[in-house]
Every structure is written in C-alpha cells, then in structure tokens.
Design a protein around this motif. Sequence first.
Motif, short mmCIF file in Angstrom:
data_model
loop_
_atom_site.label_atom_id
_atom_site.label_comp_id
_atom_site.label_asym_id
_atom_site.label_seq_id
_atom_site.Cartn_x
_atom_site.Cartn_y
_atom_site.Cartn_z
N ASN A 73 0.85 -1.17 0.00
CA ASN A 73 0.00 0.00 0.00
C ASN A 73 0.89 1.24 0.00
N TRP A 74 0.68 2.11 -0.97
CA TRP A 74 1.50 3.30 -1.07
C TRP A 74 0.61 4.49 -1.40
N ASP A 75 0.58 5.46 -0.52
CA ASP A 75 -0.25 6.66 -0.67
C ASP A 75 -1.70 6.31 -1.01
N GLY A 76 -2.24 5.29 -0.36
CA GLY A 76 -3.62 4.90 -0.56
C GLY A 76 -3.86 4.02 -1.77
N LYS A 77 -2.83 3.70 -2.51
CA LYS A 77 -2.96 2.84 -3.70
C LYS A 77 -2.53 1.44 -3.36
N GLU A 78 -3.33 0.48 -3.75
CA GLU A 78 -2.99 -0.92 -3.52
C GLU A 78 -1.93 -1.35 -4.55
N LEU A 79 -0.88 -1.96 -4.07
CA LEU A 79 0.18 -2.44 -4.95
C LEU A 79 0.25 -3.95 -4.90
N GLY A 80 0.43 -4.54 -6.04
CA GLY A 80 0.60 -5.98 -6.14
C GLY A 80 1.84 -6.28 -6.95
N GLU A 81 2.00 -7.54 -7.27
CA GLU A 81 3.19 -7.95 -8.02
C GLU A 81 3.26 -7.30 -9.39
N LEU A 82 2.12 -7.07 -10.02
CA LEU A 82 2.09 -6.48 -11.36
C LEU A 82 2.58 -5.03 -11.37
N GLN A 83 2.35 -4.29 -10.30
CA GLN A 83 2.78 -2.90 -10.25
C GLN A 83 4.30 -2.77 -10.13
N TYR A 84 4.97 -3.83 -9.73
CA TYR A 84 6.42 -3.78 -9.59
C TYR A 84 7.16 -4.27 -10.83
N VAL A 85 6.43 -4.59 -11.90
CA VAL A 85 7.05 -5.01 -13.15
C VAL A 85 6.90 -3.86 -14.14
N LEU A 86 8.02 -3.33 -14.61
CA LEU A 86 7.97 -2.22 -15.55
C LEU A 86 7.63 -2.73 -16.94
N PRO A 87 6.80 -2.00 -17.68
CA PRO A 87 6.42 -2.45 -19.02
C PRO A 87 7.60 -2.32 -20.00
N LEU A 88 7.62 -3.21 -20.98
CA LEU A 88 8.65 -3.14 -22.03
C LEU A 88 8.28 -2.04 -23.02
N PRO A 89 9.26 -1.36 -23.57
CA PRO A 89 8.97 -0.37 -24.61
C PRO A 89 8.41 -1.06 -25.86
N ASP A 90 7.58 -0.36 -26.63
CA ASP A 90 6.98 -0.93 -27.84
C ASP A 90 8.04 -1.44 -28.81
N SER A 91 9.13 -0.71 -28.93
CA SER A 91 10.18 -1.11 -29.88
C SER A 91 10.80 -2.45 -29.50
N GLU A 92 10.82 -2.76 -28.22
CA GLU A 92 11.39 -4.03 -27.78
C GLU A 92 10.35 -5.14 -27.75
#
Length: 97
Positions: A73-92
Amino acid sequence: LRLSEMYLILMECLDPSEALIYFKEYRLSRGMNSSVEGTFEGAVRDRLESEYRKEFYGEGQYFYFMKRTKIDNWDGKELGELQYVLPLPDSESKYRK
C-alpha cells in the motif's frame, strides 16, 4: 552506491536491536538527534521507509526498496506484483513472442 544507501541496506538485513546501533550512527552523521522516540524494534521498516523516501527522492531507489520489502500500500494505492514489473517499450516488445 552512496554510503547512506549502504547503511540503509545494512539496517534492512540486521535484526532490530543491531539495526538500532547503525540507525543512531546514521542519524548522527546527518546532524540529527540520535535519540529514537518509541520502540525502534516494532517500526524498523517504517523508519527505513521514511529514510529511503527522504534520501532518494526522485532517484528510483525507493521503488526498489518497496519492491524488495513487498510494500502493498503506497499513498492509498494498492500495490501488487504487477505494479512492480515495468512495461517493455513498444520497440522491444514487438519483436518478442
């Protein structure tokens, strides 16, 4: 890697009674009062979290602390495993299957 970051990582790895020694040393090196109000043992992660927020504002190290300690929980937002995975750029991602 800064000396302050090494102290914070060390405090994460130690048991609370040993971490208190380094926490006081860390505060003294910052010109702060070395006394710790309340019980340090019960709030080690909370104290370290506030120090990470202050020390590494805008640098991304706080994100890795949150990921490492599984803060949900961070600043009232629920965080899970998916929030800790950064998205890949479209080019990659377009060449991956």
